[in-house]
Design a protein around this motif. Structure first.
Motif, PDB file in Angstrom:
ATOM      1  N   SER A 242      52.905  -2.351  70.725  1.00  0.00           N
ATOM      2  CA  SER A 242      54.355  -2.658  71.455  1.00  0.00           C
ATOM      3  C   SER A 242      53.829  -4.088  72.167  1.00  0.00           C
ATOM      4  N   SER A 243      52.980  -4.735  71.963  1.00  0.00           N
ATOM      5  CA  SER A 243      52.591  -5.888  72.617  1.00  0.00           C
ATOM      6  C   SER A 243      51.746  -6.812  71.927  1.00  0.00           C
ATOM      7  N   VAL A 244      51.633  -8.224  72.029  1.00  0.00           N
ATOM      8  CA  VAL A 244      50.838  -9.078  71.384  1.00  0.00           C
ATOM      9  C   VAL A 244      49.420  -8.549  71.379  1.00  0.00           C
ATOM     10  N   GLU A 245      48.958  -8.253  72.733  1.00  0.00           N
ATOM     11  CA  GLU A 245      47.539  -7.994  72.995  1.00  0.00           C
ATOM     12  C   GLU A 245      47.210  -6.705  72.394  1.00  0.00           C
ATOM     13  N   ALA A 246      48.241  -5.464  72.408  1.00  0.00           N
ATOM     14  CA  ALA A 246      47.755  -4.490  71.717  1.00  0.00           C
ATOM     15  C   ALA A 246      47.757  -4.503  70.176  1.00  0.00           C
ATOM     16  N   TYR A 247      48.473  -5.364  69.849  1.00  0.00           N
ATOM     17  CA  TYR A 247      48.589  -5.368  68.155  1.00  0.00           C
ATOM     18  C   TYR A 247      47.177  -6.332  68.009  1.00  0.00           C
ATOM     19  N   PHE A 248      46.804  -7.059  68.666  1.00  0.00           N
ATOM     20  CA  PHE A 248      45.446  -7.750  68.431  1.00  0.00           C
ATOM     21  C   PHE A 248      44.224  -7.103  68.546  1.00  0.00           C
ATOM     22  N   ASN A 249      44.304  -6.107  69.668  1.00  0.00           N
ATOM     23  CA  ASN A 249      43.165  -5.192  69.907  1.00  0.00           C
ATOM     24  C   ASN A 249      43.024  -4.231  68.807  1.00  0.00           C
ATOM     25  N   THR A 250      44.252  -3.767  68.388  1.00  0.00           N
ATOM     26  CA  THR A 250      44.281  -2.593  67.269  1.00  0.00           C
ATOM     27  C   THR A 250      43.620  -3.218  66.071  1.00  0.00           C
ATOM     28  N   ARG A 321      36.795 -17.443  64.075  1.00  0.00           N
ATOM     29  CA  ARG A 321      36.242 -16.472  64.971  1.00  0.00           C
ATOM     30  C   ARG A 321      37.289 -15.736  65.956  1.00  0.00           C
ATOM     31  N   ASN A 322      36.946 -14.276  65.682  1.00  0.00           N
ATOM     32  CA  ASN A 322      37.896 -13.450  66.704  1.00  0.00           C
ATOM     33  C   ASN A 322      39.317 -13.735  66.532  1.00  0.00           C
ATOM     34  N   SER A 323      39.611 -13.616  65.498  1.00  0.00           N
ATOM     35  CA  SER A 323      41.030 -14.071  65.074  1.00  0.00           C
ATOM     36  C   SER A 323      41.685 -12.997  64.019  1.00  0.00           C
ATOM     37  N   ILE A 324      42.986 -13.261  63.875  1.00  0.00           N
ATOM     38  CA  ILE A 324      43.599 -12.465  62.930  1.00  0.00           C
ATOM     39  C   ILE A 324      44.588 -13.551  62.138  1.00  0.00           C
ATOM     40  N   VAL A 325      44.306 -13.467  60.627  1.00  0.00           N
ATOM     41  CA  VAL A 325      44.983 -14.428  59.892  1.00  0.00           C
ATOM     42  C   VAL A 325      45.884 -13.300  58.929  1.00  0.00           C
ATOM     43  N   ILE A 337      39.876 -21.880  64.282  1.00  0.00           N
ATOM     44  CA  ILE A 337      40.724 -21.021  64.667  1.00  0.00           C
ATOM     45  C   ILE A 337      39.945 -19.969  65.613  1.00  0.00           C
ATOM     46  N   GLU A 338      40.232 -19.721  66.737  1.00  0.00           N
ATOM     47  CA  GLU A 338      39.351 -18.849  67.729  1.00  0.00           C
ATOM     48  C   GLU A 338      40.334 -18.138  68.635  1.00  0.00           C
ATOM     49  N   ASN A 339      39.960 -16.883  68.878  1.00  0.00           N
ATOM     50  CA  ASN A 339      41.177 -16.047  69.553  1.00  0.00           C
ATOM     51  C   ASN A 339      42.511 -16.344  69.450  1.00  0.00           C
ATOM     52  N   CYS A 340      43.091 -16.058  68.023  1.00  0.00           N
ATOM     53  CA  CYS A 340      44.679 -16.521  67.624  1.00  0.00           C
ATOM     54  C   CYS A 340      44.970 -15.341  66.589  1.00  0.00           C
ATOM     55  N   ASN A 360      44.076 -12.831  75.634  1.00  0.00           N
ATOM     56  CA  ASN A 360      45.218 -13.404  75.743  1.00  0.00           C
ATOM     57  C   ASN A 360      45.454 -14.291  74.129  1.00  0.00           C
ATOM     58  N   PRO A 361      45.626 -13.536  73.014  1.00  0.00           N
ATOM     59  CA  PRO A 361      45.436 -14.387  71.665  1.00  0.00           C
ATOM     60  C   PRO A 361      46.699 -15.269  71.684  1.00  0.00           C
ATOM     61  N   ARG A 362      46.211 -16.423  71.022  1.00  0.00           N
ATOM     62  CA  ARG A 362      47.176 -17.529  70.926  1.00  0.00           C
ATOM     63  C   ARG A 362      47.928 -17.277  69.431  1.00  0.00           C
ATOM     64  N   ILE A 363      49.325 -17.380  69.453  1.00  0.00           N
ATOM     65  CA  ILE A 363      50.142 -17.080  68.235  1.00  0.00           C
ATOM     66  C   ILE A 363      50.386 -18.670  67.610  1.00  0.00           C
ATOM     67  N   VAL A 364      49.878 -18.571  66.341  1.00  0.00           N
ATOM     68  CA  VAL A 364      49.562 -19.920  65.629  1.00  0.00           C
ATOM     69  C   VAL A 364      50.894 -20.048  64.503  1.00  0.00           C
ATOM     70  N   ILE A 365      51.925 -20.799  64.433  1.00  0.00           N
ATOM     71  CA  ILE A 365      52.869 -20.823  63.522  1.00  0.00           C
ATOM     72  C   ILE A 365      53.054 -22.047  62.931  1.00  0.00           C
ATOM     73  N   GLU A 366      52.645 -22.580  61.676  1.00  0.00           N
ATOM     74  CA  GLU A 366      52.512 -23.884  61.094  1.00  0.00           C
ATOM     75  C   GLU A 366      53.116 -23.685  59.946  1.00  0.00           C
ATOM     76  N   LYS A 367      54.449 -24.148  59.885  1.00  0.00           N
ATOM     77  CA  LYS A 367      55.250 -24.138  58.631  1.00  0.00           C
ATOM     78  C   LYS A 367      55.311 -25.375  57.907  1.00  0.00           C
ATOM     79  N   ASN A 368      54.808 -25.857  56.951  1.00  0.00           N
ATOM     80  CA  ASN A 368      55.200 -27.327  56.338  1.00  0.00           C
ATOM     81  C   ASN A 368      55.237 -27.124  54.861  1.00  0.00           C
TER      82      ASN A 368
END
Length: 374
Positions: A242-250, A321-325, A337-340, A360-368
């Motif tokens: 239910s949070s970005v941090e929880a989603y990342f850690n899961t 590194r340490n990221s979810i794509v 890409i690191e901690n994203c 505190n993962p960063r959310i990256v949204i790049e639409k082009n």
């Protein structure tokens, strides 16, 4: 099993930030190949529940597409099935679901037309494995009116975002507080309930007549002293995204061998909708360490401690590194890409650098141009 299932999958929360702007939380990808709702659905079918309703509302397009066939979870039987309920405006009803109790009440015919004596209600945004039949037997043995599956979270921080319960020596719920200002217990409600079907219909009718719409506040909390409510303590893995941090850690938890083995090698399987994709391809010069790489992905660069979902492309000399794509992301050469968390369908330009902070993962949204159709 002597129960029907209801999965509540219509919610959204601001703590998910950009991740829930285009999808329901229950549709969020997990562990490379799955969706959050797959875990509740798999627990239902593995427990012998063959009649299940999924209640959706917020940003339900991708969730509805995921649920377009019951065969993936083995619900396609003559006796039973998978039902998807969206809010519908009619001559008698001109409102969306106003809460969890209201979402069930607006589909109360599903309960009235069922014959099973019990109902298992579960959230679609939790990651766990559970035999609901064991919980039902626990419920029957104690002659409970309602049983809540709970977990002792120990000294975990941020318990205020959960429903918290206090229990006595026999696990009877004495107090129940939804998202308190200050945590006074470390036992959280897992959002899984067992209740007799006729009692549920009665309580929903009463709540609706008084314009009460929330299952926790207007049924569980309200009747905690009038009804016998017991806690079933879960002693295995459980996570709420239910949070970005929880989603990342899961997702990061699935990089641990013991967690992967528990979900995918031990006990009953986890099912999901299957895409006809080729296996992941690792080109010459690529390097992958402690990562999950899903089908359809092509890896040319360096991937470490990361989860790459389906149809990802990692270019030459990239460092992930340490990221979810997430699904269908194209990362061009020389990018870092690191901690994203990289949102689905993003295209990362050559030489881009995106770095978040640990915890505190960063959310990256790049639409082009890949999706700029003319």
């Amino acid at each position: 099993m002597k129960a029907v299932g209801i999965i509540l999958a219509g919610g959204n929360h601001k703590r998910m930030r950009e991740l829930s702007q285009t999808r329901a939380i229950a549709a969020l990808p997990v562990a490379g190949t799955y969706r959050s709702v797959d875990f509740a659905l798999s627990n239902m079918t593995n427990s012998g529940i063959n009649r299940v309703a999924v209640v959706t509302q917020y940003n339900a397009k991708s969730l509805n597409a995921h649920l377009n066939s019951s065969k993936w979870w083995n619900f396609g039987r003559k006796q039973g099935g998978l039902y998807v309920f969206n809010p519908i405006l009619t001559a008698d009803n001109n409102s969306w679901f106003r809460g969890t109790a209201d979402s069930i009440y607006q589909n109360i015919d599903f309960l009235k037309e069922s014959h099973e004596p019990y109902v298992v209600i579960a959230s679609g945004d939790c990651i766990y494995k559970l035999d609901y039949d064991q919980v039902l037997q626990y419920h029957i043995d104690r002659r409970a009116d309602i049983t809540i599956v709970c977990k002792n979270m120990g000294e975990m921080m941020g318990l205020e975002r959960f429903g918290l319960v206090n229990i006595d020596g026999e696990n009877r719920v004495m107090e129940l507080e939804e998202k308190p200002v200050e945590a006074k217990s470390n036992i959280v409600s897992c959002g899984i309930y067992i209740i007799r079907r006729r009692l549920l219909i009665e309580l929903l009718d009463q709540a609706a007549s008084e314009e009460r719409y929330d299952f926790v506040k207007d049924i569980l909390v309200r009747y905690r002293r009038q009804k016998k409510i017991y806690a079933y303590l879960l002693d295995s893995y459980w996570s709420n995204i239910s949070s970005v941090e929880a989603y990342f850690n899961t997702n990061m938890d699935f990089l641990r061998k013991d967690i992967r083995d528990y979900f995918f090698k031990e006990g009953e399987p986890i099912f999901s909708k299957v895409d006809d994709l080729p296996p992941a391809k690792f080109n010459y010069g690529s390097e992958v360490r402690n990562s999950l790489i899903a089908s359809g992905s092509i890896i040319n660069g360096h991937v470490e401690n990361s989860v790459i979902f389906k149809e990802g492309f990692i270019g030459n000399n990239c460092i992930i590194r340490n990221s979810i794509v997430l699904n269908d992301v194209y990362i061009r050469d020389n990018s870092v890409i690191e901690n994203c968390i990289v949102e689905s369908h993003s295209t990362i330009e050559d030489g881009s650098v995106f770095k978040g902070e640990e915890g505190n993962p960063r959310i990256v949204i790049e639409k082009n141009e890949r999706y700029n159709y003319k």
